[in-house]
Design a protein around this motif. Structure first.
Motif, PDB file in Angstrom:
ATOM      1  N   GLN A 149      -4.084  29.520 -30.878  1.00 29.13           N
ATOM      2  CA  GLN A 149      -3.134  28.499 -31.280  1.00 29.13           C
ATOM      3  C   GLN A 149      -3.146  28.339 -32.792  1.00 29.13           C
ATOM      4  N   THR A 150      -1.995  28.203 -33.351  1.00 26.55           N
ATOM      5  CA  THR A 150      -1.924  28.053 -34.807  1.00 26.55           C
ATOM      6  C   THR A 150      -1.809  26.574 -35.147  1.00 26.55           C
ATOM      7  N   ARG A 151      -2.035  26.297 -36.435  1.00 23.82           N
ATOM      8  CA  ARG A 151      -1.965  24.914 -36.859  1.00 23.82           C
ATOM      9  C   ARG A 151      -0.563  24.505 -37.262  1.00 23.82           C
ATOM     10  N   ARG A 157       7.950  20.713 -34.906  1.00 18.26           N
ATOM     11  CA  ARG A 157       8.071  21.412 -33.616  1.00 18.26           C
ATOM     12  C   ARG A 157       7.867  20.410 -32.490  1.00 18.26           C
ATOM     13  N   GLU A 158       8.467  20.738 -31.383  1.00 17.51           N
ATOM     14  CA  GLU A 158       8.313  19.839 -30.229  1.00 17.51           C
ATOM     15  C   GLU A 158       6.863  19.857 -29.764  1.00 17.51           C
ATOM     16  N   LYS A 159       6.335  18.698 -29.497  1.00 18.99           N
ATOM     17  CA  LYS A 159       4.941  18.650 -29.043  1.00 18.99           C
ATOM     18  C   LYS A 159       4.886  19.080 -27.574  1.00 18.99           C
ATOM     19  N   GLU A 160       3.916  19.922 -27.317  1.00 22.53           N
ATOM     20  CA  GLU A 160       3.734  20.358 -25.917  1.00 22.53           C
ATOM     21  C   GLU A 160       2.354  19.933 -25.475  1.00 22.53           C
ATOM     22  N   TYR A 161       2.281  19.472 -24.258  1.00 20.67           N
ATOM     23  CA  TYR A 161       1.010  18.994 -23.742  1.00 20.67           C
ATOM     24  C   TYR A 161       0.702  19.711 -22.442  1.00 20.67           C
ATOM     25  N   SER A 162      -0.566  19.880 -22.204  1.00 17.34           N
ATOM     26  CA  SER A 162      -0.931  20.401 -20.877  1.00 17.34           C
ATOM     27  C   SER A 162      -1.088  19.190 -19.951  1.00 17.34           C
ATOM     28  N   THR A 163      -1.518  19.454 -18.730  1.00 23.22           N
ATOM     29  CA  THR A 163      -1.608  18.375 -17.754  1.00 23.22           C
ATOM     30  C   THR A 163      -2.567  17.279 -18.217  1.00 23.22           C
TER      31      THR A 163
END
Lengths: 377, 249
Positions: free
Chosen positions: B156-158, B171-177
């Motif tokens: 994963q990049t910063r 960028r749109e924030k993406e979250y895992s469960t």
């Protein structure tokens, strides 16, 4: 009494479409064949149907067992069955059916097309009365009556705040039922938070976000290791635009000037939390490293808490995570994943010194290959 | 416990304490599928040995008998330390009389087999200060399947924003469960078959059960330690185990 109902289910099983065999259902039927009057076994069977996402089959189980000749409210397993059914209807967006089930659990039958205010009031009174009469039942069974009461409030007023006040009547009441810090209290706190979570997030009803967030901040202070509360906290922090709440969670906090202890599962969960928001894992690696270092080197604190109450002196030692094989192994894996192999090697030697008999450490391939390379060099 | 054909001490005593017990022929141990093994089959013999040892630690639960026939087996199978003598165990034996103690023993046994029961260790003592040894109750956290779920797989990049025609666009924030792999709560709060509503938060996931556990052995343990038709709590754990094995993924 339930023998005829069991025969009905055996016949149903023969008509199930041919699909991948679900051995759990087969096992459940074998349990039920020997204990057909056992309500908790029926509850487990219905849950298995829900796990397979066959809500119609689960509904048939609930209808067969609970309607017609409903079991006595003080019978073991009855409250759990009523709650499971009400929760299922509610979560699958059948609020009218859920309300009917809750009223049924309070022995109120809907005669008109909709429940009247009088029926709802009587149901609330009946549920509270049933809770009081179930003193001899385990706390988990009694909790189901409280959850039904809370769900009734939520369905009739559509207000999450009203539901939470209902739970507060039990959580804050004097007495040993739900004293703070007890398992029953923790369970009821989790149940109340989950109800608001499902109302706002799962079912997308408009709810002020601060309602859940404030409750979660208090809950996570009291029960820091509960992973359900942690998950709900993350959900509440989602999209806030700032990382502050989660950063505070991962950092070292203090209470009364003393550093607060975190146990092993909480430390490991924090490693996972660092990667919860995608693209933040790299940014949070130093915080993760310092968290693991704090856990691994948790010094022996001797806290003298002078309690001037009847002149008792209270002495507490905190060494919860020092010398923990789990923490050392997690730290080692973290450094390997980060590609910091030199630090991983140093970590390995420290880990062996602290946990000399841990096979997972001294047999690690890094140490074996490193040792051999140093011998051959 | 868990051995094929085991009938318990009471059966042995009532049959006159025979010296030799005829047991079922020993089944060859099959190594369970290890997701990390496939990627490490290669050259390094030490890594191969380590993976073999660590998977044997997780799945080979029974000691060998002194009467086991070791001819025809590979040299590495004939491990003299795999046989445990009664004289080593004797000082550790204790008599459990209460129902609660017996129940705790069989739940602890499930924990040892790799089926973690949240809150079990903490429920055995009055305060957290008395719980100093986490090895038996939290070893599942350092298994390969847990490492795979705790640490992110892709790099994963910063970078959190892009620039388009001189304008900074986040960028749109993406979250895992929300509910991660670590499951911890006080004993009994979430039952073996309960879910967190619609969220799949099963007590045991298929990955944990298939990769780290000897299925047949655990089934026998569930069967042999059952207390009769009304043993609901134990039955729920057995059903949760079967459900974890048979869920579609």
């Amino acid at each position: 009494m339930l023998r005829s109902k069991f025969c009905h289910f055996s016949a149903m099983a023969g008509n199930l479409p041919r699909c991948r065999p679900f051995s759990a259902l087969k096992l459940s039927r074998s349990f039920l064949s020997a204990a057909q009057d056992s309500l908790p076994h029926w509850a487990a069977h219905a849950r298995l149907e829900r796990l397979r996402e066959r809500t119609d089959d689960a509904r048939k189980v609930y209808q067969t067992v609970l309607t017609g000749s409903p079991p006595s409210p003080t019978r073991a397993g009855a409250s759990q069955l009523w709650w499971d059914w009400a929760e299922m209807e509610w979560l699958f967006r059948n609020p009218d059916a859920a309300l009917e089930v809750v009223l049924g659990s309070a022995q109120i039958e809907i005669t008109a097309s909709a429940a009247s205010g009088v029926m709802v009031l009587r149901a609330k009174r009946n549920l509270e009365e049933t809770y009081r009469r179930s003193e001899n039942l385990p706390w988990k069974e009694r909790e189901a009556w409280v959850k039904l009461r809370g769900l009734l409030e939520l369905l009739t007023s559509s207000s999450a705040a009203a539901a939470l006040y209902t739970f507060d009547e039990y959580l804050l009441a004097d007495g040993a039922d739900f004293s703070e810090g007890s398992v029953a209290h923790e369970s009821l706190v989790v149940a109340s938070l989950l109800m608001v979570y499902h109302h706002s997030t799962t079912l997308r009803n408009p709810t002020p976000p601060a309602l859940l967030r404030e409750r979660l901040e208090k809950a996570i202070e009291v029960y820091p290791s509960n992973s359900v509360i942690l998950g709900l906290f993350l959900e509440a922090e989602k999209g806030r635009g700032v990382w502050g709440g989660v950063r505070g969670l991962l950092g070292e906090s203090t209470a009364d000037g003393l550093r607060k202890d975190k146990d092993v599962p909480r430390r490991v969960a924090e490693v996972w939390v660092a990667g919860w928001e995608k693209r933040r894992w790299e940014a949070e690696k130093e915080r993760t490293r310092s968290g693991l270092a704090a856990a691994a080197e948790n010094e022996r604190f001797v806290h003298f808490c002078l309690v001037f109450l009847e002149l008792h002196v209270h002495l507490v030692l905190f060494t919860r995570t020092r010398g923990s094989l789990i923490i050392r192994r997690m730290f080692l894996e973290f450094e390997i994943q980060m590609g910091e192999l030199e630090k991983a090697k140093k970590m390995l030697y420290i880990a062996i010194a602290e946990c000399p008999l841990a096979k997972g450490i001294y047999c690690h391939p890094v140490i074996v290959t490193t040792y051999l390379h140093s011998k051959l060099a | 416990m868990g051995e094929d054909g085991a009938k318990g001490w009471a059966a042995w005593v009532s049959s006159g304490c025979p010296d030799q017990i005829s047991s079922a022929p020993k089944q060859p141990r099959s190594a369970p599928a290890d997701p990390l093994r496939a990627s490490n089959t290669a050259e390094d013999p030490y890594r191969k040995w380590w993976y073999k040892e660590s998977s044997a630690d997780r799945t080979s639960r029974l000691p060998t008998r002194s009467t086991d026939d070791s001819t025809g087996e590979e040299d590495e199978e004939a491990d003299p330390y795999a046989t445990i003598l009664f004289s080593d165990n004797k000082p550790l034996l204790l008599s459990l009389q209460s129902t609660r103690a017996k129940n705790v023993l069989r739940l602890v046994w499930l924990s040892f087999l790799g089926l973690h029961i949240p809150g079990l260790a903490a429920s055995l003592s009055d305060g957290p200060q008395a719980n100093w040894d986490d090895r038996w109750s939290f070893t599942h956290l350092i298994s390969p399947s847990y490492f795979a779920s705790i640490f992110p797989r892709d790099s994963q990049t910063r970078i959190t924003s892009d620039s388009q025609a001189g304008v900074l666009i986040g960028r749109e924030k993406e979250y895992s469960t929300d509910f991660g792999p670590v499951k911890h709560w006080s004993l009994g709060i979430i039952g073996p078959l309960e879910n967190i509503g619609k969220e799949k938060c099963e007590l045991w996931t298929k990955v944990e059960v298939v990769d780290g556990v000897d299925e047949a052995f655990v089934r026998r343990v569930f069967e042999q330690l059952r207390w009769g038709a009304e043993d609901v709590e134990w039955d729920c754990y057995a059903l949760a185990f079967e459900a974890a094995l048979s869920v579609k993924k």
